[in-house]
Design an enzyme around this catalytic site. Structure first.
Site, PDB file in Angstrom:
ATOM      1  N   HIS B 133       1.001  -1.349   0.106  1.00 24.74           N
ATOM      2  CA  HIS B 133       0.084  -0.091  -0.056  1.00 24.74           C
ATOM      3  C   HIS B 133       0.576   1.314  -0.036  1.00 24.74           C
ATOM      4  O   HIS B 133       0.182   2.100  -0.008  1.00 24.74           O
ATOM      5  CB  HIS B 133      -0.970  -0.166   1.173  1.00 24.74           C
ATOM      6  CG  HIS B 133      -0.362  -0.045   2.412  1.00 24.74           C
ATOM      7  ND1 HIS B 133      -1.121   0.081   3.724  1.00 24.74           N
ATOM      8  CD2 HIS B 133       0.872  -0.351   2.776  1.00 24.74           C
ATOM      9  CE1 HIS B 133      -0.348   0.004   4.839  1.00 24.74           C
ATOM     10  NE2 HIS B 133       0.915  -0.195   4.130  1.00 24.74           N
ATOM     11  N   HIS B 134       2.139   1.331   0.170  1.00 19.19           N
ATOM     12  CA  HIS B 134       2.903   2.256   0.150  1.00 19.19           C
ATOM     13  C   HIS B 134       3.466   2.907  -1.201  1.00 19.19           C
ATOM     14  O   HIS B 134       3.988   3.856  -1.460  1.00 19.19           O
ATOM     15  CB  HIS B 134       4.259   2.365   0.966  1.00 19.19           C
ATOM     16  CG  HIS B 134       3.833   2.288   2.582  1.00 19.19           C
ATOM     17  ND1 HIS B 134       3.127   3.014   3.119  1.00 19.19           N
ATOM     18  CD2 HIS B 134       4.177   1.207   3.460  1.00 19.19           C
ATOM     19  CE1 HIS B 134       2.931   2.720   4.447  1.00 19.19           C
ATOM     20  NE2 HIS B 134       3.786   1.544   4.722  1.00 19.19           N
ATOM     21  N   GLY B 135       3.082   2.021  -2.405  1.00 27.55           N
ATOM     22  CA  GLY B 135       3.697   2.338  -3.625  1.00 27.55           C
ATOM     23  C   GLY B 135       2.918   3.585  -4.073  1.00 27.55           C
ATOM     24  O   GLY B 135       1.623   3.633  -4.164  1.00 27.55           O
ATOM     25  N   PHE B 136       3.728   4.515  -4.555  1.00 24.69           N
ATOM     26  CA  PHE B 136       3.105   5.589  -5.230  1.00 24.69           C
ATOM     27  C   PHE B 136       3.178   5.592  -6.825  1.00 24.69           C
ATOM     28  O   PHE B 136       3.993   4.849  -7.311  1.00 24.69           O
ATOM     29  CB  PHE B 136       4.007   7.010  -4.700  1.00 24.69           C
ATOM     30  CG  PHE B 136       3.465   7.608  -3.324  1.00 24.69           C
ATOM     31  CD1 PHE B 136       3.648   6.546  -2.228  1.00 24.69           C
ATOM     32  CD2 PHE B 136       3.171   8.718  -3.158  1.00 24.69           C
ATOM     33  CE1 PHE B 136       3.420   7.241  -0.958  1.00 24.69           C
ATOM     34  CE2 PHE B 136       2.902   9.333  -1.899  1.00 24.69           C
ATOM     35  CZ  PHE B 136       3.002   8.466  -0.830  1.00 24.69           C
ATOM     36  N   ASP B 175      -1.229   5.024   2.640  1.00 25.24           N
ATOM     37  CA  ASP B 175      -0.750   6.277   2.023  1.00 25.24           C
ATOM     38  C   ASP B 175      -0.848   6.340   0.410  1.00 25.24           C
ATOM     39  O   ASP B 175      -1.616   6.757  -0.177  1.00 25.24           O
ATOM     40  CB  ASP B 175       0.414   7.074   2.503  1.00 25.24           C
ATOM     41  CG  ASP B 175       1.464   6.114   2.252  1.00 25.24           C
ATOM     42  OD1 ASP B 175       1.436   4.971   1.821  1.00 25.24           O
ATOM     43  OD2 ASP B 175       2.627   6.708   2.416  1.00 25.24           O
TER      44      ASP B 175
END
Lengths: 212, 388
Positions: B133-136, B175
């Site tokens: 879930h932190h991959g932008f 995020d």
């Protein structure tokens, strides 16, 4: 960081003939608390705050004489306007606002209105300066108040191949100490905190015992 | 039970491995599958394969130059600027051979889960290799290269015009997924996590509610350090029920990070395995109530891979397949003896933890009260809407 980097350039303003009612509606509509007043040359001649309007409004306890609100703002505006310049440092502007106990500063260039900053913009800047708006972990260390401490800790961070998002240095409670606060681009602080402890500095955060 | 739920796994997903000592360790998947096998809850012949996500699928979320950078890094062609520009080659996300392929297999697993639910008649599907879930869009962060959940959500938006509810119970703020859909009112995100004051990535404050048309479609419940089961679960149940009722999703996707446990070395929450048994129970219930059963679950964080993750993630599958009576039985001796020699810690003998594993927390009531306030504040946008 300079005032021009954080100021709002699209300023909402009025002229001195604007009625108090119009000024009030404008504030409500744009959800703002301050309106600079300018002349035809865009020179700042006054500032009107929501408090000025409130002071000029009748009490809710008596019958309203609405015609009062049709009077022009130049009767109630503050003519002694404190301003800042685009090349002022943000911290100077903050200091000015604190000193005069005001929450907004029009920005002028050669007397003309070119921007505005408010306490909200300063808070946004504080969040940015502390790096808290980017993915990062917070590390707080107490070091002796001597030269070279920041560089020593920073080179340790470099050794761990971690990028620094932001850093704050401030005096500790005791004069012989300084506090370093880093925002670091890493999810796993453990190897670094261990290295810092190994060279004898006190890690204040993350400090779990304190919280339990 | 058959065809109700699908378990997705492919050995290629194990290749997502930064280094020998990196905390993100996909051995968790092997330990979980082995535990499920040993309690007769999963027949390995029925495991469905993941696939490698295609470039066009990755492009649903990620920038082209970022994907190119990941590919270059996989092939050993990196420059110093990769670390700052793309977040690749940092201590969190070091480069490893075939990084692109491994990361695309994790994404493909979550996409396969979507396909099972939308194309092949399954009600639920589980891809424990997902949850990054932190991959932008253009940057790797916090052990995550490609964001499988974001890609899967966009995939469901485009292919099935589905309204998607994403709920994230990882100890870290979700995020990447939140920012990807921050202005989108068709995707609702909820994240419960340890407060950013204490933990990476620092964001996820209660005031992050979305922007523009998406205002009121992002929910965050940042919890105090040392939050325990009851306080966590209270907030979880309240917000999940309220938001589901308000949003009425077509599908629920749950990110099931297992790092809110008190044994987890990276976080400061104080859960026990009870938390991980209760979390999927409610997701299961709400999926049936609102979404005709459509529920996709992915993994996520979880860094005590021996004592916590296998039990937490197995329980997720047990809930999905209605086999939770197994939780009353002991952990099979055969599983413990198979793995004990590799683990520094003594492996657990029961599914539920003893209360005594948590430290005594003098601030317990204060923490509870603070979390309760945060929860009320998180629900503010729903209350405002009701008033109108």
């Amino acid at each position: 960081m300079m005032v021009q980097d954080i100021m709002i350039k699209d300023v909402i303003f009025i002229d001195e003939a604007t009625s108090i009612k119009e000024a009030f509606d404008k504030m409500e509509h744009h959800r703002i608390r301050h309106l600079p007043v300018v002349n035809k040359e865009m020179e700042i001649i006054g500032i009107l705050s929501d408090r000025d309007i409130r002071k000029a409004s009748p009490s809710i306890l008596e019958d309203w004489r609405y015609e009062l609100l049709d009077r022009p703002v130049n009767e109630i505006m503050n003519k002694n306007v404190i301003t800042a310049l685009p090349f002022d440092f943000v911290e100077e502007a903050a200091n000015t606002m604190m000193e005069h106990q005001i929450s907004c500063l029009p920005i002028e260039d050669n007397g003309q209105l070119i921007g505005i900053i408010t306490d909200t913009d300063l808070l946004k800047t504080l969040v940015k300066l502390t790096g808290a708006d980017m993915p990062s972990s917070r590390l707080e260390i107490e070091v002796p108040n001597e030269s070279g401490m920041l560089s020593e800790v920073a080179s340790l961070i470099k050794k761990h191949n971690i990028n620094i998002q932001s850093v704050l240095v401030y005096p500790g409670k005791e004069l012989d100490k300084k506090i370093l606060v880093f925002r670091l681009q890493t999810m796993n602080l453990r190897p670094l905190t261990q290295s810092i402890k190994n060279i004898g500095y006190k890690v204040l955060w993350p400090d779990l015992e304190m919280k339990i | 039970m058959m065809n109700e739920a699908g378990f997705i796994f492919s050995p290629e997903q194990l290749k997502y491995k930064f280094s020998e000592h990196h905390p993100f360790n996909q051995k968790r998947l092997i330990l979980t599958i082995d535990l499920l096998e040993k309690v007769n809850a999963l027949d390995t012949n029925t495991i469905l394969p993941a696939r490698m996500a295609t470039d066009s699928e990755l492009l649903l979320i990620h920038d082209e130059d970022y994907i190119r950078a990941v590919k270059d890094a996989s092939a050993g062609k990196t420059t110093a600027s990769f670390a700052t520009k793309y977040g690749i080659g940092t201590e969190d996300t070091p480069v490893f051979p075939d990084m692109h392929e491994a990361a695309a297999w994790l994404v493909g697993g979550t996409l396969s889960a979507v396909d099972l639910v939308f194309e092949h008649g399954f009600k639920h599907a589980l891809n424990l290799g997902g949850g990054l879930h932190h991959g932008f869009r253009g940057k790797a962060s916090g052990f995550c290269v490609y964001n499988d959940s974001s890609i899967a959500i966009e995939y469901m938006r485009r292919k099935y015009q589905a309204r998607v509810l994403y709920i994230d119970t990882d100890a870290h703020h979700g995020d990447g997924v939140q920012w990807a859909f921050y202005d989108d009112p068709e995707v609702c995100t909820i994240s419960l996590h340890e407060s950013g004051r204490f933990l990476f990535p620092g964001t996820g404050s209660v005031n992050e509610r979305g922007t523009g048309d998406g205002y009121g479609y992002s929910f965050n419940v940042p919890l105090e350090a040392f939050t325990e089961d009851n306080s966590f679960l209270y907030a979880y149940e309240k917000i999940f029920r309220e938001v589901t009722k308000f949003f009425k999703p077509d599908v629920i996707i749950t990110q099931n990070g297992a790092d809110a446990h008190c044994f987890d070395p990276l976080t400061h929450l104080c859960g026990t395995t009870k938390m991980f048994f209760e979390i999927p129970k409610l997701a299961h219930e709400l999926a049936h109530e609102y979404c005709d059963g459509r529920w996709i679950a992915v993994g996520g964080g979880g860094y005590d891979i021996w004592r916590v993750v296998p039990r937490a993630w197995s329980a997720l599958w047990l809930e999905m397949t209605e086999q939770t009576s197994i939780l009353k039985e002991p952990i099979p001796e055969s599983w413990i003896s198979r793995w004990q020699s590799e683990s520094k810690e003594t492996l657990p003998t029961s599914w539920y933890d003893e209360d005594s594993i948590c430290p005594v927390i003098p601030r317990r009531n204060e923490i509870k009260r603070k979390n309760e306030r945060t929860l009320q504040s998180a629900l503010k946008s729903i209350k405002e809407r009701r008033r109108k």
